[in-house]
Design a protein around this motif. Structure first.
Motif, PDB file in Angstrom:
ATOM      1  N   LEU A 143     -79.945  70.985  -5.686  1.00 53.48           N
ATOM      2  CA  LEU A 143     -80.463  69.850  -5.112  1.00 53.48           C
ATOM      3  C   LEU A 143     -79.485  68.791  -5.075  1.00 53.48           C
ATOM      4  CD1 LEU A 143     -83.738  69.743  -7.219  1.00 53.48           C
ATOM      5  CD2 LEU A 143     -83.190  70.951  -5.158  1.00 53.48           C
ATOM      6  N   THR A 144     -79.102  68.349  -3.650  1.00 60.52           N
ATOM      7  CA  THR A 144     -78.023  67.563  -3.372  1.00 60.52           C
ATOM      8  C   THR A 144     -79.019  65.907  -3.142  1.00 60.52           C
ATOM      9  OG1 THR A 144     -78.451  67.609  -0.905  1.00 60.52           O
ATOM     10  CG2 THR A 144     -76.606  69.052  -2.092  1.00 60.52           C
ATOM     11  N   GLY A 145     -77.889  65.051  -3.098  1.00 63.43           N
ATOM     12  CA  GLY A 145     -78.415  63.658  -3.072  1.00 63.43           C
ATOM     13  C   GLY A 145     -79.050  62.991  -4.064  1.00 63.43           C
ATOM     14  N   GLN A 146     -78.810  63.516  -5.334  1.00 62.93           N
ATOM     15  CA  GLN A 146     -79.323  62.988  -6.588  1.00 62.93           C
ATOM     16  C   GLN A 146     -78.974  61.531  -6.799  1.00 62.93           C
ATOM     17  OE1 GLN A 146     -81.467  64.675  -9.214  1.00 62.93           O
ATOM     18  NE2 GLN A 146     -81.900  65.495  -7.139  1.00 62.93           N
ATOM     19  N   ASP A 147     -78.044  60.954  -5.981  1.00 67.52           N
ATOM     20  CA  ASP A 147     -77.698  59.586  -6.394  1.00 67.52           C
ATOM     21  C   ASP A 147     -78.345  58.707  -5.297  1.00 67.52           C
ATOM     22  OD1 ASP A 147     -76.316  60.999  -4.113  1.00 67.52           O
ATOM     23  OD2 ASP A 147     -74.766  59.380  -4.022  1.00 67.52           O
ATOM     24  N   LYS A 148     -79.424  59.269  -4.602  1.00 67.06           N
ATOM     25  CA  LYS A 148     -79.891  58.536  -3.876  1.00 67.06           C
ATOM     26  C   LYS A 148     -81.292  57.692  -4.240  1.00 67.06           C
ATOM     27  CE  LYS A 148     -78.040  60.813   0.342  1.00 67.06           C
ATOM     28  NZ  LYS A 148     -78.268  61.538   1.425  1.00 67.06           N
ATOM     29  N   GLU A 149     -81.786  56.568  -3.767  1.00 64.85           N
ATOM     30  CA  GLU A 149     -83.087  56.000  -4.428  1.00 64.85           C
ATOM     31  C   GLU A 149     -84.244  56.892  -4.225  1.00 64.85           C
ATOM     32  OE1 GLU A 149     -83.869  52.146  -3.424  1.00 64.85           O
ATOM     33  OE2 GLU A 149     -81.833  51.527  -3.994  1.00 64.85           O
ATOM     34  N   ASN A 150     -84.348  57.499  -3.214  1.00 67.38           N
ATOM     35  CA  ASN A 150     -85.436  58.485  -2.640  1.00 67.38           C
ATOM     36  C   ASN A 150     -85.547  59.870  -3.351  1.00 67.38           C
ATOM     37  OD1 ASN A 150     -83.696  58.476  -0.864  1.00 67.38           O
ATOM     38  ND2 ASN A 150     -85.046  58.823   0.787  1.00 67.38           N
ATOM     39  N   ALA A 151     -84.415  60.106  -4.133  1.00 67.38           N
ATOM     40  CA  ALA A 151     -83.955  61.419  -4.506  1.00 67.38           C
ATOM     41  C   ALA A 151     -85.407  61.964  -5.341  1.00 67.38           C
ATOM     42  CB  ALA A 151     -82.887  61.633  -5.034  1.00 67.38           C
ATOM     43  N   ARG A 152     -85.660  63.279  -5.181  1.00 64.18           N
ATOM     44  CA  ARG A 152     -86.538  63.676  -6.320  1.00 64.18           C
ATOM     45  C   ARG A 152     -86.001  64.482  -7.495  1.00 64.18           C
ATOM     46  NH1 ARG A 152     -88.275  64.199  -1.148  1.00 64.18           N
ATOM     47  NH2 ARG A 152     -90.365  63.805  -0.275  1.00 64.18           N
ATOM     48  N   SER A 153     -86.651  64.607  -8.352  1.00 63.12           N
ATOM     49  CA  SER A 153     -85.938  64.889  -9.500  1.00 63.12           C
ATOM     50  C   SER A 153     -86.075  66.559  -9.752  1.00 63.12           C
ATOM     51  CB  SER A 153     -86.632  64.467 -11.154  1.00 63.12           C
ATOM     52  OG  SER A 153     -87.860  65.051 -11.013  1.00 63.12           O
ATOM     53  N   VAL A 154     -85.247  67.287 -10.576  1.00 62.70           N
ATOM     54  CA  VAL A 154     -85.018  68.717 -10.395  1.00 62.70           C
ATOM     55  C   VAL A 154     -86.488  69.117 -10.941  1.00 62.70           C
ATOM     56  CG1 VAL A 154     -84.269  70.821 -11.870  1.00 62.70           C
ATOM     57  CG2 VAL A 154     -82.772  68.842 -10.978  1.00 62.70           C
ATOM     58  N   GLU A 155     -87.025  68.409 -11.717  1.00 61.83           N
ATOM     59  CA  GLU A 155     -88.656  68.885 -12.141  1.00 61.83           C
ATOM     60  C   GLU A 155     -89.624  68.935 -10.996  1.00 61.83           C
ATOM     61  OE1 GLU A 155     -86.605  66.680 -13.735  1.00 61.83           O
ATOM     62  OE2 GLU A 155     -85.990  68.186 -15.398  1.00 61.83           O
ATOM     63  N   GLU A 156     -89.503  67.663 -10.319  1.00 63.80           N
ATOM     64  CA  GLU A 156     -90.565  67.565  -9.048  1.00 63.80           C
ATOM     65  C   GLU A 156     -90.251  68.533  -8.047  1.00 63.80           C
ATOM     66  OE1 GLU A 156     -91.311  62.786  -8.627  1.00 63.80           O
ATOM     67  OE2 GLU A 156     -89.196  63.345  -8.197  1.00 63.80           O
ATOM     68  N   VAL A 179     -72.803  65.622  -4.127  1.00 63.42           N
ATOM     69  CA  VAL A 179     -71.755  66.869  -3.706  1.00 63.42           C
ATOM     70  C   VAL A 179     -70.292  66.548  -4.104  1.00 63.42           C
ATOM     71  CG1 VAL A 179     -73.284  67.643  -1.937  1.00 63.42           C
ATOM     72  CG2 VAL A 179     -71.659  65.815  -1.354  1.00 63.42           C
ATOM     73  N   SER A 180     -69.938  65.188  -3.968  1.00 66.43           N
ATOM     74  CA  SER A 180     -68.682  64.787  -4.450  1.00 66.43           C
ATOM     75  C   SER A 180     -68.370  64.844  -5.677  1.00 66.43           C
ATOM     76  CB  SER A 180     -68.514  63.321  -3.890  1.00 66.43           C
ATOM     77  OG  SER A 180     -69.031  62.361  -4.522  1.00 66.43           O
ATOM     78  N   ASN A 181     -69.104  65.222  -6.776  1.00 69.98           N
ATOM     79  CA  ASN A 181     -68.872  65.550  -8.222  1.00 69.98           C
ATOM     80  C   ASN A 181     -68.430  66.737  -8.365  1.00 69.98           C
ATOM     81  OD1 ASN A 181     -68.911  65.399 -10.911  1.00 69.98           O
ATOM     82  ND2 ASN A 181     -70.339  63.596 -11.227  1.00 69.98           N
ATOM     83  N   LYS A 182     -67.155  67.128  -8.502  1.00 68.27           N
ATOM     84  CA  LYS A 182     -66.670  68.343  -8.619  1.00 68.27           C
ATOM     85  C   LYS A 182     -66.825  68.820 -10.172  1.00 68.27           C
ATOM     86  CE  LYS A 182     -62.653  71.343  -8.110  1.00 68.27           C
ATOM     87  NZ  LYS A 182     -61.401  71.547  -7.722  1.00 68.27           N
ATOM     88  N   GLU A 183     -66.761  68.012 -11.030  1.00 65.20           N
ATOM     89  CA  GLU A 183     -67.029  68.492 -12.481  1.00 65.20           C
ATOM     90  C   GLU A 183     -68.459  68.960 -12.575  1.00 65.20           C
ATOM     91  OE1 GLU A 183     -67.037  66.255 -16.827  1.00 65.20           O
ATOM     92  OE2 GLU A 183     -66.232  65.238 -15.237  1.00 65.20           O
TER      93      GLU A 183
END
Length: 217
Positions: A143-156, A179-183
């Motif tokens: 699930l990409t875009g986890q840094d966005k305000e309207n992002a849904r959680s993994v559980e959702e 996507v930019s977080n390689k770690e």
């Protein structure tokens, strides 16, 4: 005579050093296994960006995948030969033509997508995992875009996809990322690669214990 003696001593040192490396497990690293992986998802979900980040490529030079692309992603323990399919409306009807011999599936979803697009992603994912050539393969949903305000959680998203029911009977993971977080991506893929490696080990053991293999011995 002295020259011959020096050569003999040199050969002995080389031999002792090779023996030392072998005994101390410091010899050449074992060959990393290659795994053929299918990567799919809707257009703009972040498939190419994920692969670029893992490869160390410039994210600003990423272009949408029109047909398909193949990329080798190198990890410490294995190499993933990833075939990424374009996710546009005109390409998705032809996905199944590329469902050949794979050992795992990656499906990428933009967690900040509007509901209609998320529903399309769900439909495409369900159709893919039920396909005859893919139905038993390990699955990684990113699930990409986890840094966005309207992002849904993994559980959702997991509940929306009905993951527990739909993916029952197969090995699967759902993970969120930027996507930019390689770690974070490396951590996600370490779990997926571990599943692939365990499956390979089990397959090798099964072959070794098969009657045909025993008879050849």
């Amino acid at each position: 005579m002295c020259e011959s003696f020096r050569i003999l001593c040199a050969l002995c040192r080389v031999g002792l050093y090779a023996l030392y490396r072998r005994l101390c497990c410091k010899g050449p690293s074992p060959v990393r296994p290659n795994f053929a992986i299918l990567c799919i998802g809707l257009e703009g979900a972040g498939k190419s960006s994920i692969l670029a980040t893992l490869s160390g490529d410039d994210l600003h030079k990423i272009e949408p995948t029109i047909g398909f692309s193949i990329k080798a992603i190198l990890f410490e323990d294995c190499i993933l030969d990833v075939k990424e399919l374009g996710g546009g409306d005109k390409v998705r009807p032809y996905w199944e033509r590329y469902f050949q011999t794979f050992q795992g599936i990656i499906f990428v979803i933009d967690s900040s997508s509007e509901e209609g697009k998320l529903q399309t992603a769900k439909t495409e994912l369900h159709n893919a995992v039920k396909h005859q050539q893919l139905k038993s393969l390990p699955l990684l949903v990113i699930l990409t875009g986890q840094d966005k305000e309207n992002a849904r959680s993994v559980e959702e998203v997991s509940q929306f996809l009905e993951a527990d029911t739909t993916f029952s009977g197969r090995q699967w993971l759902i993970r969120g990322c930027v996507v930019s977080n390689k770690e974070t991506l490396l951590e996600i893929f370490s779990h997926f690669n571990e599943i692939l490696q365990k499956n390979l080990d089990a397959e090798i053991e099964q072959r070794q214990n098969s009657p045909q293999h025993t008879n050849r011995l």
